[in-house]
Design an enzyme around this catalytic site. Structure first.
Site, PDB file in Angstrom:
ATOM      1  N   LYS A 112      34.599  -1.737  -2.373  1.00 13.56           N
ATOM      2  CA  LYS A 112      34.322  -1.246  -2.975  1.00 13.56           C
ATOM      3  C   LYS A 112      34.103  -0.074  -3.903  1.00 13.56           C
ATOM      4  O   LYS A 112      33.969   0.119  -4.960  1.00 13.56           O
ATOM      5  CB  LYS A 112      31.966  -1.824  -2.818  1.00 13.56           C
ATOM      6  CG  LYS A 112      31.354  -2.524  -2.849  1.00 13.56           C
ATOM      7  CD  LYS A 112      30.571  -2.299  -2.898  1.00 13.56           C
ATOM      8  CE  LYS A 112      29.731  -4.346  -3.305  1.00 13.56           C
ATOM      9  NZ  LYS A 112      28.627  -4.142  -2.585  1.00 13.56           N
ATOM     10  N   LYS A 193      33.779 -14.084  -3.243  1.00 16.72           N
ATOM     11  CA  LYS A 193      32.257 -14.510  -2.882  1.00 16.72           C
ATOM     12  C   LYS A 193      32.114 -14.753  -4.668  1.00 16.72           C
ATOM     13  O   LYS A 193      32.041 -13.668  -5.029  1.00 16.72           O
ATOM     14  CB  LYS A 193      32.130 -13.837  -1.781  1.00 16.72           C
ATOM     15  CG  LYS A 193      31.335 -12.141  -2.277  1.00 16.72           C
ATOM     16  CD  LYS A 193      30.401 -12.108  -1.663  1.00 16.72           C
ATOM     17  CE  LYS A 193      30.334 -10.794  -1.828  1.00 16.72           C
ATOM     18  NZ  LYS A 193      28.880 -10.139  -0.761  1.00 16.72           N
ATOM     19  N   LYS A 196      26.634 -10.126  -7.361  1.00 18.47           N
ATOM     20  CA  LYS A 196      26.281  -9.749  -8.182  1.00 18.47           C
ATOM     21  C   LYS A 196      26.594  -8.349  -9.256  1.00 18.47           C
ATOM     22  O   LYS A 196      27.473  -8.707 -10.144  1.00 18.47           O
ATOM     23  CB  LYS A 196      25.379  -9.028  -8.217  1.00 18.47           C
ATOM     24  CG  LYS A 196      24.386  -9.778  -7.674  1.00 18.47           C
ATOM     25  CD  LYS A 196      22.692  -8.613  -7.142  1.00 18.47           C
ATOM     26  CE  LYS A 196      22.331  -9.040  -5.891  1.00 18.47           C
ATOM     27  NZ  LYS A 196      22.623  -8.084  -4.723  1.00 18.47           N
TER      28      LYS A 196
HETATM   29  N1  AQP Z   1      28.776 -15.647  -2.078  1.00 11.04           N
HETATM   30  C1  AQP Z   1      27.162 -15.260  -0.913  1.00 11.04           C
HETATM   31  N2  AQP Z   1      27.564 -16.131  -0.133  1.00 11.04           N
HETATM   32  C2  AQP Z   1      26.981 -16.519   1.035  1.00 11.04           C
HETATM   33  N3  AQP Z   1      25.549 -14.738   1.296  1.00 11.04           N
HETATM   34  C3  AQP Z   1      25.990 -13.992   0.203  1.00 11.04           C
HETATM   35  N4  AQP Z   1      25.047 -13.292  -0.072  1.00 11.04           N
HETATM   36  C4  AQP Z   1      25.410 -12.430  -1.100  1.00 11.04           C
HETATM   37  N5  AQP Z   1      26.579 -12.856  -1.979  1.00 11.04           N
HETATM   38  C5  AQP Z   1      26.878 -14.232  -1.255  1.00 11.04           C
HETATM   39  C6  AQP Z   1      24.114 -12.545   0.723  1.00 11.04           C
HETATM   40  O1  AQP Z   1      22.645 -12.087  -0.175  1.00 11.04           O
HETATM   41  C7  AQP Z   1      21.899 -10.680   0.672  1.00 11.04           C
HETATM   42  C8  AQP Z   1      21.474 -10.162  -0.280  1.00 11.04           C
HETATM   43  O2  AQP Z   1      23.010  -9.452  -0.695  1.00 11.04           O
HETATM   44  P1  AQP Z   1      22.440  -8.145  -1.135  1.00 11.04           P
HETATM   45  O3  AQP Z   1      21.838  -8.051  -2.711  1.00 11.04           O
HETATM   46  O4  AQP Z   1      22.795  -7.581  -0.024  1.00 11.04           O
HETATM   47  O5  AQP Z   1      24.162  -7.818  -1.696  1.00 11.04           O
HETATM   48  P2  AQP Z   1      25.551  -8.138  -1.381  1.00 11.04           P
HETATM   49  O6  AQP Z   1      25.972  -8.935  -0.385  1.00 11.04           O
HETATM   50  O7  AQP Z   1      26.574  -7.428  -1.614  1.00 11.04           O
HETATM   51  O8  AQP Z   1      25.681  -9.162  -2.471  1.00 11.04           O
HETATM   52  P3  AQP Z   1      26.277  -9.170  -3.996  1.00 11.04           P
HETATM   53  O9  AQP Z   1      25.857 -10.577  -5.169  1.00 11.04           O
HETATM   54  O10 AQP Z   1      27.771  -9.737  -3.617  1.00 11.04           O
HETATM   55  O11 AQP Z   1      25.585  -8.062  -4.450  1.00 11.04           O
HETATM   56  P4  AQP Z   1      26.870  -6.831  -4.799  1.00 11.04           P
HETATM   57  O12 AQP Z   1      27.780  -7.406  -5.908  1.00 11.04           O
HETATM   58  O13 AQP Z   1      25.778  -5.938  -5.792  1.00 11.04           O
HETATM   59  O14 AQP Z   1      27.179  -6.144  -3.962  1.00 11.04           O
HETATM   60  C9  AQP Z   1      22.937 -10.406   1.705  1.00 11.04           C
HETATM   61  O15 AQP Z   1      22.362 -11.297   3.056  1.00 11.04           O
HETATM   62  C10 AQP Z   1      24.455 -11.374   1.767  1.00 11.04           C
HETATM   63  O16 AQP Z   1      24.370 -11.824   2.782  1.00 11.04           O
END
Ligand code: AQP
Length: 330
Positions: A112, A193, A196
């Site tokens: 990140k 993956k 968001k």
């Molecule tokens: N692609 C994915 N497949 C399976 N699990 C996923 N998680 C996120 N993306 C996938 C799981 O969702 C939960 C919440 O995630 P978060 O809010 O902590 O955000 P993150 O993991 O950082 O997910 P994003 O969508 O990629 O958000 P950004 O881009 O904002 O960082 C977690 O349990 C995560 O494992």
């Protein structure tokens, strides 16, 4: 009855299919088997820059979606992290026993921060706050996607170190990662993956997408060369990802799907999957809007959740403060 805790960031207007299949579905199921604590982690959500108005809106949208997928405040404790100040208080104590090198090894921070012009110290210490989220509640299991495994290891290391130094205080939590859905991939780049912050809009199906938009994204998902619908993650990551999504949402095994689509083309397969996805998300989107129609009721429910959470969190923090030699908060 074992305790479960997990959190999700309110960093977008909608959660996506990766969040849902990787983590949130397990949250719903574990309400019935565990003493469940779930939080919207808005403290985490400001570590990469944010707009306050959007944060308020997304906090409510997140809570509304969690209720819409089936979290029930009578069967779990649902709260917003910023309403429970003990998270930051414990995080400070844990930060003091975290090695700089140890924190520097976190791959999520490396990924990140590489994408930002100026990464914040908050983004760097994010996993320590996450450890505090988990350890405050004597958590046994943490349902997450694969991307969180390393943070869970850090949490266990910190808990073990604190216990060894100051006396037994924390339970060591385990990640609960469902292998098949631990990494749902981007529809436009099936080797990455679904995310968001990183995926292009066409790469993500949002739970709040309109049926038309969701169906279009599935139909235009990148598929692989060849024509066969078989599960082969290495050579056909696009089809493998779509088969995974189909299988979980429709409750059909992957071999059954392979048999069903033998001799058929990608177009038929994607058309049917589009229907399955729309059927799964349309009611979630509809219920989300219903909850959002009454923000005062939503806030009230979250405040009640925070009260329940604080009953546990203040007791843990009091113990920690005693052990490290702090005066108790007044
Ligand atoms: N692609 C994915 N497949 C399976 N699990 C996923 N998680 C996120 N993306 C996938 C799981 O969702 C939960 C919440 O995630 P978060 O809010 O902590 O955000 P993150 O993991 O950082 O997910 P994003 O969508 O990629 O958000 P950004 O881009 O904002 O960082 C977690 O349990 C995560 O494992």
């Amino acid at each position: 009855i074992p305790r479960v805790l997990s959190g999700i960031q309110p960093t977008a207007e909608s959660f996506h299919l990766g969040n849902y299949l990787g983590a949130l579905r397990q949250w719903v199921a574990m309400q019935d088997t565990h003493d469940a604590f779930y939080c919207v982690v808005d403290l985490h959500a400001i570590t990469a820059g944010h707009d306050p108005e959007a944060l308020v809106r997304r906090r409510r949208a997140s809570a509304a979606q969690l209720l819409a997928i089936g979290l029930d405040p009578d069967r779990c404790t649902l709260f917003v992290q910023s309403q429970v100040p003990e998270h930051t208080q414990l995080s400070w104590v844990l930060g003091a026993i975290t090695g700089f090198g140890e924190a520097s090894r976190m791959t999520q921070f490396k990924d990140k921060s590489a994408k930002q012009e100026r990464a914040s110290v908050g983004l760097f210490t994010y996993p320590i706050l996450q450890a505090a989220d988990i350890l405050l509640y004597d958590t046994d299991e943490v349902p997450v996607g694969e991307d969180q495994r390393q943070h869970l290891e850090l949490t266990r290391d910190l808990a073990g170190r604190f216990n060894k130094t100051f006396g037994k205080t924390f339970r060591l939590p385990k990640p609960h990662i469902v292998k098949d859905t631990a990494k749902i991939c981007d529809l436009q780049d099936p080797t990455a993956k679904m995310s968001k912050s990183n995926s292009v809009p066409a790469g993500i199906v949002d739970l709040r997408d309109t049926p038309k938009a969701a169906a279009k994204k599935i139909r235009s998902a990148v598929t692989d060369t060849g024509r066969e619908i078989v599960f082969d993650e290495e050579n056909k990551p696009g089809i493998a990802n779509l088969l995974t999504i189909f299988s979980v949402l429709a409750g059909v095994t992957i071999p059954e799907l392979e048999a069903r689509y033998q001799g058929k083309g990608y177009g038929d397969f994607k058309g049917d999957l589009a229907d399955v996805v729309v059927e799964a998300i349309a009611p979630i989107a509809r219920r989300t809007e219903e909850y959002l129609a009454d923000p005062a009721q939503l806030d009230k429910l979250l405040t009640e959740g925070a009260r329940k959470a604080r009953a546990v969190a203040t007791a843990t923090l009091a113990d920690v403060y005693d052990k490290v030699g702090f005066a108790q908060p007044v």
